[in-house]
Design an enzyme around this catalytic site. Sequence first.
Site, PDB file in Angstrom:
ATOM      1  N   THR B  67       8.061 -39.106  -2.462  1.00 63.25           N
ATOM      2  CA  THR B  67       9.308 -38.514  -1.725  1.00 63.25           C
ATOM      3  C   THR B  67       9.341 -40.457  -0.044  1.00 63.25           C
ATOM      4  O   THR B  67       8.758 -41.259  -0.120  1.00 63.25           O
ATOM      5  CB  THR B  67       8.945 -37.870  -0.382  1.00 63.25           C
ATOM      6  OG1 THR B  67      10.088 -37.562   0.221  1.00 63.25           O
ATOM      7  CG2 THR B  67       7.650 -38.060   1.008  1.00 63.25           C
ATOM      8  N   ALA B 115       5.278 -28.488   0.279  1.00 59.84           N
ATOM      9  CA  ALA B 115       6.643 -28.337   0.640  1.00 59.84           C
ATOM     10  C   ALA B 115       6.186 -26.457   1.203  1.00 59.84           C
ATOM     11  O   ALA B 115       6.696 -26.500   2.422  1.00 59.84           O
ATOM     12  CB  ALA B 115       7.344 -27.239  -0.257  1.00 59.84           C
TER      13      ALA B 115
END
Lengths: 232, 271
Positions: B67, B115
């Site tokens: 990311t 997440a």
Amino acid sequence: MVEYAQEAVKKGSTAVGIRGKDIVVLGVEKKSVAKLQEERTVRKICTLDDHVCMAFAGLTADARIVINRARVECQSHRLTVEDPVTVEYITRHIATLKQRYTQSNGRRPFGISALIVGFDCDGTPRLYQTDPSGTYHAWKANAIGRSAKTVREFLEKNYTDEAIATDNESIKLAIKALLEVVQSGGKNIELAVIRRNQPLKLLESKEIETLVTEIEKEKEDEAEKKKQKKST
Amino acid sequence: MALANVLQSESVDFSNYGRKCRGFSSSLYETELGLESVGGDNLSFAVRTACSDGDGPERKIQFLHGTTTLAFKFQHGVIVAVDSRATAGAYIASQTVKKVIEINPYLLGTMAGGAADCSFWERLLARQCRVYELRNKERISVAAASKLLANMVYQYKGMGLSMGTMVCGWDKTGPGLYYVDSEGNRVCGDLFAVGSGSMYAYGIVDSGLKQKDLTVEEACDLGCRAIYQATYRDAYSGGQVNLYHVHSEGWNRVSQSDVLMLHQQYQAEKA
């Protein structure tokens, strides 16, 4: 059970708190000590943190516990929130602690009422009072302990904006209030002040004596003036 | 150092010894793991897990490998910019992941690592912040919010949580930006970039922030460009650039721009 605790408070020595504009004052009646007793070990005014302190009326032993817990909470708050406590927060904490003891079995309520004074981060002076039942209120000026009623009535009459206009005036107001109920003047009064951004300062007995003489002189002047008015 | 090995510590690192070497340097702000995704217990995120030498538990975190998230303070608040790609190995699982979590109207958290961990703990943080607000009749400070989060996850240290987040907000002391991760780090700073693409983002932001006093549009553009550059070079970042601006009244979502569109736009500007 709470009523007994409140009775214990009514028997304790008087404490008075005044919220001025840039100063907060705490005054307590000092019980006369025995000849062999060291004076300094009996302290009724204590700091909870740099900017908050409290005076209590009632059972000294109970007060010690409450003060200890409050001091730890002040530091815990600094650790988790990275900010000093507000006076309201620590009062709420103390009040919640007291309330818990009124509602659990095997424990009796704390037999103290506390006057908590200090300045918040933004500079506002605060004065709160807690009682054994766990309620707390903010006050402009208040008294607890023996003859609290008399002192409170005096304060209600004499707490005006001019009376607290300067730091000195606020201190004198506190002394005047205590003199109503304390015998024999300055020797039996213990006084402490917090000014904004300054730690607690205990007034020395010399300073208190000077202020007491000032007050008595003012009283005489007032009495003189009244006499003159009457005669003219 | 023996201690560093035992802790498999990363962020606050005093030497490069014991690094199984990935050839990335650990800066104070974050660490990143390799682009090689061997074994399945790599996280291309800020948080380093136990190395795959058998003594740590193998962590199979599936989504959100790789990311780029970035946040920086400037004169008018905090800019938060993130990409939106989730990868599992070489497979792009999603191009539309929301990596910014809205804790409350004036606090944002970014997502890096697992997440589930990020969104769960930040929702818990939102609950704590709200309770604080009700009890104390004033908003919680960014320092306190980040401290609450750090303390919450610290209790699970070593149990496999994976979370590297930036807590951004505005409180009465001005803009606030903290990096918090599941290893227990909590660092205050003016600029953080987290993830596999963070190095590329740093390059852009560091040179762009040289001139002081950015306007809001300039800062937003800088954040956008930084994420775009990271997605350009890092295979594990892409999708859209989600841009938020935190100011004294709270946060607002500035834009969501597809990276391909940005690419065409910047190419056109160059010409």
